[in-house]
Write an enzyme that holds these catalytic residues in place. Structure first.
Site, PDB file in Angstrom:
ATOM      1  N   GLY A   1       0.852  -1.178   0.000  1.00 54.98           N
ATOM      2  CA  GLY A   1       0.000   0.000   0.000  1.00 54.98           C
ATOM      3  C   GLY A   1       0.891   1.232   0.000  1.00 54.98           C
ATOM      4  CB  SER A   2       0.137   4.835   0.105  1.00 54.80           C
ATOM      5  OG  SER A   2      -0.690   4.771   1.258  1.00 54.80           O
TER       6      SER A   2
ATOM      7  CD  GLU B   1       2.611  -0.904   3.454  1.00 57.25           C
ATOM      8  OE1 GLU B   1       2.453  -0.590   4.649  1.00 57.25           O
ATOM      9  OE2 GLU B   1       1.755  -0.686   2.569  1.00 57.25           O
TER      10      GLU B   1
ATOM     11  CD  GLU C   1      -3.511  -7.250   2.576  1.00 60.12           C
ATOM     12  OE1 GLU C   1      -3.324  -6.058   2.266  1.00 60.12           O
ATOM     13  OE2 GLU C   1      -4.604  -7.851   2.367  1.00 60.12           O
TER      14      GLU C   1
ATOM     15  CG  HIS D   1      -1.483  -1.189   3.184  1.00 59.63           C
ATOM     16  ND1 HIS D   1      -0.702  -0.073   3.372  1.00 59.63           N
ATOM     17  CD2 HIS D   1      -2.720  -0.733   2.833  1.00 59.63           C
ATOM     18  CE1 HIS D   1      -1.420   1.012   3.134  1.00 59.63           C
ATOM     19  NE2 HIS D   1      -2.659   0.636   2.809  1.00 59.63           N
TER      20      HIS D   1
ATOM     21  N   GLY E   1      -5.857 -25.100  12.603  1.00 56.98           N
ATOM     22  CA  GLY E   1      -7.134 -25.503  12.041  1.00 56.98           C
ATOM     23  C   GLY E   1      -7.826 -24.409  11.258  1.00 56.98           C
TER      24      GLY E   1
END
Length: 528
Positions: free
Chosen positions: A25-26, A28, A47, A70, A401
């Site tokens: 995202g911005s 990062e 993600e 993000h 699980g």
């Protein structure tokens, strides 16, 4: 002088963390803009799939993996997958971008409010460095914490304006640091445990995923042979710690108190290595141990040792303990166990492929060193009845699980294992949680084979409804999904089959293609 971004990449390189799993995202972009040419970025479209791919990669690789999420939204999307990483003790270094440091308190768009608290209590450690100059040291701390026993995921939130700040000169010391554990049985502890095993009339071994993760399967075999003892795998195994055709192998323990007690009746000493004591699932209460039985627990995880409701625990290196025990116990005190009976004939179906038949066909067609990543929970009994696993690192299953691990983890495991064929055995209910990982497999040309067992329902949930006596409830069926069309949309070749012969043909074609492939198999509904 290097900036914080350059210093961090130097640190990651020093630890062999040159593969980054992420969905940016911005927040990062400033970090990723400085990525050196010797790093590779593996993009996932969600993600949850990103984290599960990294988890499969880390487990198959036998080392850590680096994840870039993000802010709060990306972290939240990954939390379900994170639960599996916690219980598989996967050393994931998870980072997330944060808004500009001076604006976080205003709760501007994409600010991660109270960032270090967001992934708790799942992660081992979480932080947002107090200043830009502490970012490299904090990430170094995260790497070491993730890799020290008991291994597990960690989390670091980094404001994106930190990356361009000047790194302190002392950062250079981080590049040569090493942290290792010295925990092992003392001479007295070893002698006491050897004496207990030698004196036992009928000892039994119960092995867990840490044995496989620490490359101790061969040591477990040596110990079982020396003791002449049967071996069970601990309930709901996320890995396979013992060869399934060995004369000592008895199967997988049920995930219920009374079921385990019934299986272990007659044994006076139960040695549990590399597993919790025990991870129960269905509530079937009873006595924790058979009459006259003593339990001793070997684990590297203090939390597992402390929370067990019975037995004595020794916290230390599981591989070291099993190796030294195998060398020290008195061999030949008990009769040699008879060979395992032949694998039973698989059940078949006239209209679809029975899961036992499918696994039998895989056993005869797949490479001997194939790696299985399984997330078809209603077919666990069928799988263990037919499988022949003898090599280390050949089986992975969601440790908590939580669905969504299997398909992306298979992609990650294949990325880490280019010389072994990875086969994902994924239920049609499970597949939808991580289906976007097919795009990653196609884009990076990762030759994983995904076998989707399609029965049109959440099979394990249907079985559990009988256990709970809840009867028919809404939301248990998932009809009308065409996985071949979905796979094609992501760029993966796919085939749908309804017979065993058609499956073998499709599987051999996929093996020879060197490309990712999906095989949708119409299967009968079975119980776990």
């Amino acid at each position: 002088m290097a900036d914080v971004s350059e210093a961090t990449y130097d640190l990651l390189r020093a630890h062999g963390l040159t593969t980054i799993f992420g969905n940016p995202g911005s927040n990062e972009l400033p970090f990723l803009a400085g990525m050196p040419d010797d790093f590779r970025y593996i993009l996932g479209l969600h993600e949850g799939a990103v984290l599960a791919m990294a988890d499969g990669y880390a487990q198959a690789r036998g080392g850590a993996a680096f994840v870039n999420l993000h802010a709060a939204a990306g972290t939240g999307n990954a939390m379900g997958a994170l639960t599996n990483s916690v219980y598989s003790h996967s050393p994931l270094i998870i980072t997330a971008g944060q808004q500009v440091r001076s604006t976080i308190g205003q709760e501007v768009m994409l600010a991660n409010v109270d960032a270090q608290s967001l992934p708790k209590p799942l992660v081992k450690w979480s932080c947002e460095p107090a200043c830009a100059q502490d970012v490299p040291r904090s990430i170094s701390q995260a790497i070491h914490i993730a890799n020290l026993p008991a291994k597990g995921p960690v989390y670091v939130s980094v404001p994106y304006d930190d990356w361009a700040q000047e790194a302190p000169a002392e950062t250079k010391h981080l590049l040569t640091r090493a942290t290792t554990t010295a925990g092992s049985l003392s001479a007295d502890q070893l002698a006491t445990l050897v004496d207990a095993l030698d004196r036992a009339e009928n000892p039994v071994l119960v092995l867990g995923p840490e044995v496989d993760a620490e490359y101790a399967n061969d040591d477990a075999v040596r110990l079982a042979d020396a003791l002449g003892a049967p071996v069970w795998i601990a309930p709901s195994p996320s890995r396979c710690p013992f060869p399934t055709r060995h004369r000592s192998f008895r199967g997988v323990l049920p995930a219920a108190v009374q079921g385990i007690t019934d299986a272990l009746v007659g044994h006076d000493l139960i040695l549990v290595a590399g597993a919790p004591v025990f991870r129960y699932h269905q509530f079937v209460p009873g006595e924790y141990l058979p009459d006259g039985a003593r339990l001793i627990h070997l684990t590297s995880d203090p939390g597992e040792a402390a929370r067990a409701p019975m037995g004595d625990a020794l916290v230390g290196g599981v591989r070291d303990a099993l190796s030294r025990l195998a060398d020290s116990v008195t061999p030949g005190r008990r009769p040699v166990l008879p060979p395992r009976p032949d694998i039973p004939q698989a059940r078949t179906s006239s209209e679809r492929v029975h899961p036992e038949e499918l696994f039998e066909l895989l056993r005869g067609t797949a490479p001997d060193d194939a790696v299985y990543v399984k997330e078809s929970t209603s077919t666990t009994g069928a799988f263990w009845s037919q499988v022949d696993i003898s090599r280390q690192g050949s089986y992975f299953f969601p440790a908590s699980g939580g669905l969504g691990f299997g398909l992306p983890a298979a992609v990650g495991a294949q990325l880490a294992n280019p010389d072994r064929q990875v086969i994902g055995l994924i239920g049609d209910g499970s597949a939808n949680y991580g289906i976007t990982a097919l795009w990653t497999a196609a884009q990076y040309d990762i030759p994983v084979i995904i076998v989707i067992l399609k029965n049109g329902t959440y099979g394990a949930l249907r079985w559990f409804s009988t256990v709970l006596g809840s009867g028919e409830t809404p939301g248990m069926d998932v009809p009308g999904i065409d996985f071949t069309a979905i796979a094609a949309g992501y760029g993966v070749t796919a085939t749908a089959v309804r017979t065993g012969d058609d499956f073998v043909r499709a599987f051999k074609t996929a093996l020879g293609s060197g490309k990712p492939a999906v095989i949708e198999v119409e299967t009968d509904l079975t119980e776990p």
